[in-house]
Design a protein around this motif. Structure first.
Motif, PDB file in Angstrom:
ATOM      1  N   ASP A   1       0.828  -1.220   0.000  1.00 42.33           N
ATOM      2  CA  ASP A   1       0.000   0.000   0.000  1.00 42.33           C
ATOM      3  C   ASP A   1       0.859   1.265   0.000  1.00 42.33           C
ATOM      4  OD1 ASP A   1      -2.590   1.013  -0.144  1.00 42.33           O
ATOM      5  OD2 ASP A   1      -2.662   1.428   1.988  1.00 42.33           O
ATOM      6  N   LEU A   2       1.832   1.313  -0.894  1.00 43.95           N
ATOM      7  CA  LEU A   2       2.764   2.443  -0.964  1.00 43.95           C
ATOM      8  C   LEU A   2       2.125   3.664  -1.626  1.00 43.95           C
ATOM      9  CD1 LEU A   2       5.744   3.448  -0.613  1.00 43.95           C
ATOM     10  CD2 LEU A   2       6.132   2.587  -2.954  1.00 43.95           C
ATOM     11  N   ASN A   3       2.281   4.827  -0.985  1.00 45.84           N
ATOM     12  CA  ASN A   3       1.799   6.097  -1.525  1.00 45.84           C
ATOM     13  C   ASN A   3       2.936   7.120  -1.491  1.00 45.84           C
ATOM     14  OD1 ASN A   3      -1.507   6.227  -1.688  1.00 45.84           O
ATOM     15  ND2 ASN A   3      -0.765   4.732  -0.222  1.00 45.84           N
ATOM     16  N   VAL A   4       3.151   7.798  -2.624  1.00 42.90           N
ATOM     17  CA  VAL A   4       4.186   8.826  -2.711  1.00 42.90           C
ATOM     18  C   VAL A   4       3.581  10.085  -3.334  1.00 42.90           C
ATOM     19  CG1 VAL A   4       6.489   9.445  -3.554  1.00 42.90           C
ATOM     20  CG2 VAL A   4       5.948   7.053  -3.045  1.00 42.90           C
ATOM     21  N   GLU A   5       3.844  11.230  -2.700  1.00 43.96           N
ATOM     22  CA  GLU A   5       3.315  12.509  -3.185  1.00 43.96           C
ATOM     23  C   GLU A   5       4.447  13.514  -3.349  1.00 43.96           C
ATOM     24  OE1 GLU A   5       0.419  13.845  -0.386  1.00 43.96           O
ATOM     25  OE2 GLU A   5      -1.093  12.352  -0.993  1.00 43.96           O
ATOM     26  N   PHE A   6       4.221  14.469  -4.267  1.00 48.41           N
ATOM     27  CA  PHE A   6       5.145  15.585  -4.462  1.00 48.41           C
ATOM     28  C   PHE A   6       4.358  16.884  -4.383  1.00 48.41           C
ATOM     29  CE2 PHE A   6       7.278  12.053  -6.487  1.00 48.41           C
ATOM     30  CZ  PHE A   6       8.621  12.245  -6.167  1.00 48.41           C
ATOM     31  N   GLY A   7       4.872  17.855  -3.648  1.00 49.79           N
ATOM     32  CA  GLY A   7       4.264  19.172  -3.631  1.00 49.79           C
ATOM     33  C   GLY A   7       4.726  19.967  -4.841  1.00 49.79           C
ATOM     34  N   SER A   8       3.814  20.703  -5.475  1.00 55.78           N
ATOM     35  CA  SER A   8       4.171  21.501  -6.650  1.00 55.78           C
ATOM     36  C   SER A   8       3.280  22.724  -6.728  1.00 55.78           C
ATOM     37  CB  SER A   8       4.013  20.672  -7.935  1.00 55.78           C
ATOM     38  OG  SER A   8       2.633  20.494  -8.253  1.00 55.78           O
ATOM     39  N   ASP A   9       3.585  23.598  -7.677  1.00 56.07           N
ATOM     40  CA  ASP A   9       2.774  24.796  -7.884  1.00 56.07           C
ATOM     41  C   ASP A   9       1.349  24.443  -8.322  1.00 56.07           C
ATOM     42  OD1 ASP A   9       4.978  26.300  -7.261  1.00 56.07           O
ATOM     43  OD2 ASP A   9       5.583  26.612  -9.349  1.00 56.07           O
ATOM     44  N   ARG A  10       1.190  23.247  -8.894  1.00 56.36           N
ATOM     45  CA  ARG A  10      -0.137  22.818  -9.367  1.00 56.36           C
ATOM     46  C   ARG A  10      -0.937  22.123  -8.279  1.00 56.36           C
ATOM     47  NH1 ARG A  10       0.458  18.743 -13.371  1.00 56.36           N
ATOM     48  NH2 ARG A  10       2.486  18.246 -12.481  1.00 56.36           N
ATOM     49  N   GLY A  11      -0.310  21.945  -7.113  1.00 58.78           N
ATOM     50  CA  GLY A  11      -0.961  21.241  -6.015  1.00 58.78           C
ATOM     51  C   GLY A  11      -0.204  19.980  -5.686  1.00 58.78           C
ATOM     52  N   VAL A  12      -0.880  19.005  -5.086  1.00 55.26           N
ATOM     53  CA  VAL A  12      -0.246  17.746  -4.691  1.00 55.26           C
ATOM     54  C   VAL A  12      -0.247  16.780  -5.876  1.00 55.26           C
ATOM     55  CG1 VAL A  12      -0.363  15.755  -3.163  1.00 55.26           C
ATOM     56  CG2 VAL A  12      -0.916  18.025  -2.286  1.00 55.26           C
ATOM     57  N   VAL A  13       0.939  16.355  -6.266  1.00 53.72           N
ATOM     58  CA  VAL A  13       1.082  15.376  -7.346  1.00 53.72           C
ATOM     59  C   VAL A  13       1.124  13.991  -6.725  1.00 53.72           C
ATOM     60  CG1 VAL A  13       2.580  14.539  -9.193  1.00 53.72           C
ATOM     61  CG2 VAL A  13       2.320  17.002  -8.821  1.00 53.72           C
TER      62      VAL A  13
END
Length: 327
Positions: free
Chosen positions: A9-21
């Motif tokens: 159940d791996l989840n990875v997110e990136f913060g960006s100018d467009r919001g949460v990727v």
């Protein structure tokens, strides 16, 4: 077989100018000892991010693992300190990165780059022994030990990739992650590098995650396959499951876009449309906008992963209901 890597159940997110990727979403798979699993999908599907997560190399500060477990030999890598991970990287888990041209330090000899890895992961070893082991690794991947003092620019693309493989295998890792290891190479050299990796994997009893978009490579090298789309695994199973019992419309589309020498088609059949923006994923099935088999509920209901036959998992409402998705 011994299960020694379990991704849950791996989840990875990136913060960006467009919001949460949302780059990786609820990804689960496992690897047995001595096994090779292929991660397959388009560019941007989340394959490399999944691999970097296992290595604990997700680029910060914007990237972060938000949920899941990475159980390696029964211990969760997410709970390891950076100091502990440095011992695991290169020692127990190694990674071959995509481009050999940028993976090597241009001002350090290839032999010294292999020796550096051996030195980092070996205790009480003399300089002479380090050099000897580095020379042996060069010979193992088909490069004469006499080229120890040469620099990366003196090698061809295929030879550079052999050096990268030698570095990755220098400490006999238990798990090798190969991220598009033949992308920058011509077809003949690709075959040589893949044959080399298969031989070394067998000799060293190394398990492997092979990241690729080439289904032909997967057929020749892998025991099981995970098809990734928009950060999710949409189909997962043995080679027979994926190649002979294909269920997910995306997997069907991938096979449909491969040239067939037995047919006199004048055009390839690409999958229409584009992968969704990971910062704005659809509410329902991520593949629904491109799917010729979609049901009305696919637009609003996100499918859960279901086991359609022993060891064969699919994330598709129609496939789970036994609907026709194979043409």
């Amino acid at each position: 077989m011994e299960r020694f890597l379990d991704v849950r159940d791996l989840n990875v997110e990136f913060g960006s100018d467009r919001g949460v990727v949302r780059a990786v979403n609820h990804v689960s798979f496992h690897i047995n000892k001595g096994e090779t699993i292929g991660l397959v999908g388009e560019t941007g599907a989340g394959k490399t991010t999944t691999a970097l997560s296992i290595m604990q190399l997700v680029p910060g500060p914007h990237g972060r693992i938000t949920a899941g477990e990475l159980l390696f030999e029964g211990e969760d890598l997410l709970k390891k300190s950076e100091r502990e991970m440095r011992k695991i990287r290169g020692g127990k888990i190694s990674m071959i990165f995509q481009d050999p041209m940028t993976s090597l330090n241009p001002v350090v000899t290839v032999g010294d780059q292999i020796a550096e890895v051996i030195k980092l992961h070996s205790e009480r070893i003399s300089r002479q022994e380090i050099r000897k082991r580095a020379e042996n690794m060069l010979e193992l991947v088909g490069i004469p030990a006499a080229r120890y003092e040469e620099y990366p620019h003196q090698f061809s693309g295929g030879m550079k990739q052999r050096v990268v493989i030698a570095i990755a295998l220098a400490c006999n890792p238990e798990l090798l992650i190969a991220d598009e290891p033949t992308t920058a190479l011509d077809v003949t050299i690709q075959a040589q590098v893949l044959a080399l990796m298969a031989r070394l994997k067998k000799e060293l009893n190394t398990s492997m995650i092979l990241i690729t978009h080439d289904l032909g490579v997967v057929a020749g090298e892998c025991d099981r396959v995970a098809i990734m789309y928009a950060g999710e695994i949409v189909e997962y199973g043995s080679l027979k499951n994926i190649y002979k019992e294909t269920k997910h419309p995306y997997t069907i589309g991938l096979f449909g876009s491969i040239p067939n020498i037995d047919k006199k088609d004048t055009r390839l059949v690409p999958i229409p449309g584009l992968m969704p923006d990971p910062a704005n994923l659809p509410k329902g099935c991520c593949f629904a906008p491109r799917c010729q088999y979609r049901l009305p509920e696919c637009e609003s209901c996100h499918p859960q992963t279901a086991e359609v036959s022993p060891g064969h998992f699919v994330k598709c409402l129609r496939a789970q209901e036994g609907g026709r998705t194979n043409g």
